[in-house]
Design a protein around this motif. Structure first.
Motif, short mmCIF file in Angstrom:
data_model
loop_
_atom_site.label_atom_id
_atom_site.label_comp_id
_atom_site.label_asym_id
_atom_site.label_seq_id
_atom_site.Cartn_x
_atom_site.Cartn_y
_atom_site.Cartn_z
N ARG A 92 0.83 -1.21 0.00
CA ARG A 92 0.00 0.00 0.00
C ARG A 92 0.87 1.26 0.00
O ARG A 92 0.58 2.23 -0.71
N ASP A 93 1.96 1.23 0.78
CA ASP A 93 2.87 2.39 0.82
C ASP A 93 3.50 2.62 -0.56
O ASP A 93 3.68 3.77 -0.97
N TYR A 94 3.83 1.55 -1.24
CA TYR A 94 4.41 1.67 -2.58
C TYR A 94 3.43 2.32 -3.55
O TYR A 94 3.79 3.23 -4.30
N LEU A 95 2.18 1.88 -3.52
CA LEU A 95 1.17 2.47 -4.39
C LEU A 95 0.95 3.94 -4.06
O LEU A 95 0.81 4.77 -4.96
N HIS A 96 0.96 4.28 -2.77
CA HIS A 96 0.80 5.68 -2.38
C HIS A 96 1.96 6.52 -2.90
O HIS A 96 1.77 7.69 -3.27
N SER A 97 3.17 5.93 -2.93
CA SER A 97 4.32 6.68 -3.44
C SER A 97 4.16 6.98 -4.93
O SER A 97 4.79 7.91 -5.44
N GLY A 128 1.22 7.73 -6.12
CA GLY A 128 0.00 8.54 -6.22
C GLY A 128 -1.23 7.71 -6.51
O GLY A 128 -2.21 8.21 -7.06
N LYS A 129 -1.21 6.42 -6.14
CA LYS A 129 -2.33 5.52 -6.43
C LYS A 129 -2.85 4.90 -5.14
O LYS A 129 -2.11 4.68 -4.18
N GLU A 130 -4.14 4.57 -5.15
CA GLU A 130 -4.73 3.80 -4.07
C GLU A 130 -4.76 2.32 -4.44
O GLU A 130 -4.76 1.45 -3.58
N ASP A 131 -4.77 2.04 -5.72
CA ASP A 131 -4.84 0.67 -6.21
C ASP A 131 -4.36 0.66 -7.66
O ASP A 131 -4.11 1.71 -8.25
#
Length: 406
Positions: free
Chosen positions: A140-145, A147-150
């Motif tokens: 989840r942290d990687y996706l947030h980096s 700019g994505k939620e999924d």
């Protein structure tokens, strides 16, 4: 990758209904993988054109079959255009109206973790499920980096997987083994998408994994200086201080995390001379460990439950103490990631370095094979070699070399 696609309607003449009709089936083949579906259409064998795969009459059924085939071709092209891939099962599900709802990585992660939780509860061991929590968090942290939620499975590439590895190396203090475990979890989710027909193949098959930090047989242990620092630096935080005490207790008893968690007062006995010891079968191997209690271990035991036989000795929290150990190691300036099992390795290393026989050390550690205990002898040998190398280097720097007769 270009896909091969074929539709073949057919009937099974050997199976007819009371009214003389038989079911029209549709075989779907994509990239050599086949699946068969019932069309819900029936016709009499003498009204079937086997050469062209068509119903000759009545017109209503002929049109229904033609419309189904046309819809299959349209759906196939849509999958290829929108997702880049298609599979026989995915196309079949789309025609039956049973497309899998899970189309994204994090949705699949949640779904997989629910199944994992159910399995772990069934065998009464939830450690694997707890490990998935960490993988879920980092993903989840990687996706947030980014700019994505999924992310949709169709958007996942091998570059996405390789970038995840670099993200973990750059932003965490995880070991190479744990980084690989996080990558493997992500690949597992993508393979589930393949199984469900969402993807034709796993785009992460060529993803690069992290090289292991050390040889797989290397034993990670704490030095005497690190043990001393650990014993002399209590922490204010309740969880952190509890973790410190448990690690020190393991350094002087060799108990693994699960064995320490399931230690009860009934496991603590005394001999005729009043010497107390722990007698407990290891959770991992079932082999009984016999551990005389060191004074330091006795001091820690005195702080906890040693009388109520129905409750464990130590009040372990439900959430495992991973982060406390990691923070503890960094605060004390240790040179590597700190984990509870290093306490057990330290216990084994100290036993062998103090001249305790392999047989006695194996009994104390609950090893099923003496070969396992002998690993600690190699640790001691390596350490002696390293210390001798340092001594020789210092002597050379001071010009204290020993001359030999020629």
């Amino acid at each position: 990758m270009r896909s091969t696609f074929r539709l073949m309607p057919y009937i099974n003449r050997a199976k007819t209904r009371a009214d003389g009709t038989t079911a029209v089936m549709l075989r779907i083949t994509i990239d050599g993988k086949k699946t068969v579906m019932a069309t819900g259409i029936y016709c009499k064998p003498d009204k079937w054109d086997a050469k062209n795969g068509k119903i000759t009459s009545p017109v209503k059924d002929a049109n229904a079959l033609r419309d189904l085939i046309k819809r299959a071709e349209t759906n196939y092209q849509t999958f290829v255009n929108e997702q880049g891939v298609a599979s026989a099962e995915l196309l079949k599900n789309s025609l039956n109206g049973t497309l899998p709802k899970t189309q994204t990585l994090m949705e699949m992660s949640e779904e997989e973790r629910e199944k994992l939780k159910a399995r772990c509860e069934a065998i009464r061991s939830i450690e694997t499920y707890k490990g998935s929590n960490m993988c879920q968090m980092h993903l989840r942290d990687y996706l947030h980096s980014l700019g994505k939620e999924d992310i949709a499975f169709a958007d996942i590439t091998v570059e996405f997987g390789n970038d995840y590895r670099f993200f973990l190396k750059r932003t965490t203090r995880l070991s190479s083994v744990t980084i690989n475990r996080c990558q493997a979890w992500m690949s597992r989710l993508v393979y589930r998408a393949v199984d469900k027909g969402i993807l034709r193949s796993n785009p992460l098959e060529d993803m690069e994994y992290e090289k292991r930090d050390n040889d797989k047989n290397e034993v990670h242990y704490l030095t005497r200086e690190q043990v001393r620092l650990l014993m002399l630096h209590p922490f204010e935080g309740k969880r952190m201080e509890f973790a410190r005490r448990m690690l020190v207790f393991t350094i002087f008893t060799g108990l693994a995390y699960i064995d320490l968690k399931e230690l009860y007062p009934t496991h603590i006995e005394s001999n005729v001379d009043g010497q107390r010891f722990i007698r407990k079968a290891r959770k991992k191997t079932g082999v009984e460990a016999f551990i005389p209690l060191h004074p330091v271990a006795e001091q820690i035991l005195a702080m906890y439950n040693t009388t109520d036989m129905n409750n464990p000795v130590f009040p372990f929290p439900k959430k495992k103490l991973w982060y406390e150990y990691d923070d503890m190691g960094r605060l004390l300036g240790f040179d590597r990631h700190l984990a509870h099992h290093q306490g057990r390795h330290t216990f084994g290393t100290l036993l062998v370095s103090e001249g305790i026989s392999f047989e006695s050390a194996a009994k104390m550690m609950g090893h099923s094979k003496i070969k396992t205990t002998q690993r600690y002898a190699q640790v001691t040998t390596n350490r002696i070699s390293q210390e001798m190398d340092k001594l020789i280097k210092r002597r050379k720097e001071k010009g204290l070399t020993i001359e030999t007769n020629k």
